[in-house]
Write an enzyme that holds these catalytic residues in place. Structure first.
Site, PDB file in Angstrom:
ATOM      1  N   ASP A  53       0.831  -1.203   0.000  1.00  0.00           N
ATOM      2  CA  ASP A  53       0.000   0.000   0.000  1.00  0.00           C
ATOM      3  C   ASP A  53       0.865   1.252   0.000  1.00  0.00           C
ATOM      4  O   ASP A  53       1.435   1.619   1.026  1.00  0.00           O
ATOM      5  CB  ASP A  53      -0.924  -0.008   1.219  1.00  0.00           C
ATOM      6  CG  ASP A  53      -1.876   1.177   1.231  1.00  0.00           C
ATOM      7  OD1 ASP A  53      -2.111   1.756   0.152  1.00  0.00           O
ATOM      8  OD2 ASP A  53      -2.366   1.527   2.313  1.00  0.00           O
ATOM      9  N   ASP A 271      -1.753   5.160  -5.545  1.00  0.00           N
ATOM     10  CA  ASP A 271      -2.064   4.349  -4.371  1.00  0.00           C
ATOM     11  C   ASP A 271      -2.252   2.897  -4.779  1.00  0.00           C
ATOM     12  O   ASP A 271      -3.291   2.523  -5.310  1.00  0.00           O
ATOM     13  CB  ASP A 271      -3.331   4.887  -3.692  1.00  0.00           C
ATOM     14  CG  ASP A 271      -3.699   4.123  -2.435  1.00  0.00           C
ATOM     15  OD1 ASP A 271      -2.883   3.301  -1.985  1.00  0.00           O
ATOM     16  OD2 ASP A 271      -4.802   4.336  -1.906  1.00  0.00           O
TER      17      ASP A 271
END
Length: 314
Positions: A53, A271
């Site tokens: 992440d 992201d």
């Protein structure tokens, strides 16, 4: 080779190592919908599968004291739980530790007076969240030095031990052991290993979309011919890009450029922990309209559950 020598000069003072991680998962939201890798923590080391992440900073794994953490996973992996009492190198992060007062994006850090432990609460954009406490322990990895020398290495890092989870993190279908935050904050593993002088403060990853997915993830720089670079917006908590325009079929869309400006809580971020691409309405509506015009001769655009979908003959 000349470029490598130049980078070696720039990075003098580091034991310039590239740390390689294997990547599993795929972008298909109907299958996996996430990418994950394996980290080894504690003494003796235990293996944890953690989601990659870039939109968050902290590495955390499930604690053995977590009550509502998933016990099984639909991804075909065994879930493990971190137990600090069974690791000979584990240590508490006390309230007086500077880390306990350092600001981390979207994280609320607080102190537990009863245990003198530094605790955290982390909220993600999809509404899921986790809370627990910070621990310090050993992270094990293989460092690639030079062209072919691989050495076993380790470093003492701080990470989260999750005692509570909410939202999608509790769903067993896509459950993993935790999340590997690759943000640029002080608590990210990249920053911590850089502070130890083990790797430069840079990472490279390639996430495959076709076939079985997977990809490449390394701490360190990969120099690849033909790579296209985009500058990041400086002084931002996330990896913000300067999105300039959107074109469909080679034709620029009539979108006000101010929509893409990076302001306070507005901007475009990269992201890896988000499955889909998202656009604000001012950009999304003209984008979908342009797609509809192009595909309508061969498909039927319909609205299903407030989403733009398409009916095809097959």
């Amino acid at each position: 080779a000349r470029d490598r020598r130049r980078h070696a000069r720039l990075l003098q003072g580091f034991v310039v190592g590239v740390v390689d991680f294997s990547v599993q998962g795929s972008p298909d939201p109907y299958l996996v919908g996430l990418y994950f890798t394996e980290v080894k923590l504690g003494s003796p080391p235990r293996e944890f599968n953690v989601q990659i992440d870039t939109g968050s900073d902290v590495l955390w794994v499930c604690c053995n004291s977590c009550n509502n953490c998933p016990r099984t996973s639909g991804l075909g992996i065994q879930l493990n739980f971190f137990d600090s009492s069974s690791s000979s190198t584990a240590g508490q992060v006390h309230c007086s530790d500077p880390i306990c007062t350092s600001a981390v994006q979207t994280t609320v850090t607080h102190c537990s007076p009863q245990t003198n432990q530094c605790c955290y609460t982390y909220q993600y954009e999809d509404g899921s969240g986790t809370s627990g406490y910070y621990v310090s322990d050993t992270l094990y990895f293989e460092a690639i030095l030079g062209e072919s020398l691989v050495v076993n290495s380790s470093a003492l890092i701080v990470f989260g031990c999750s005692t509570y989870q909410s939202g999608d993190l509790t769903v067993t279908d896509k459950a993993v052991d935790g999340i590997f935050g690759f943000g640029q904050g002080k608590l990210s593993v990249i920053s911590q290993l850089s502070t130890h002088g083990l790797t430069p403060r840079v990472f490279s990853h390639c996430l495959k979309g076709e076939g079985t997915g997977g990809g490449i993830l390394v701490l360190g720089e990969i120099l690849e011919p033909g790579m296209v670079y985009s500058p990041l917006v400086p002084s931002q908590p996330h990896y913000n890009l300067n999105l300039q325009s959107i074109a469909v079929n080679g034709k620029l869309l009539p979108i006000d450029p101010s929509v893409f400006a990076t302001l306070n809580s507005q901007g475009t971020i990269v992201d890896s922990g988000t499955t889909l691409a998202y656009l604000v309405a001012e950009a999304y509506d003209p984008f979908v309209s342009a797609v509809n015009v192009i595909v309508s001769p061969s498909v039927t655009p319909i609205i299903s559950e407030r989403n733009q979908c398409y009916l095809v003959s097959t």
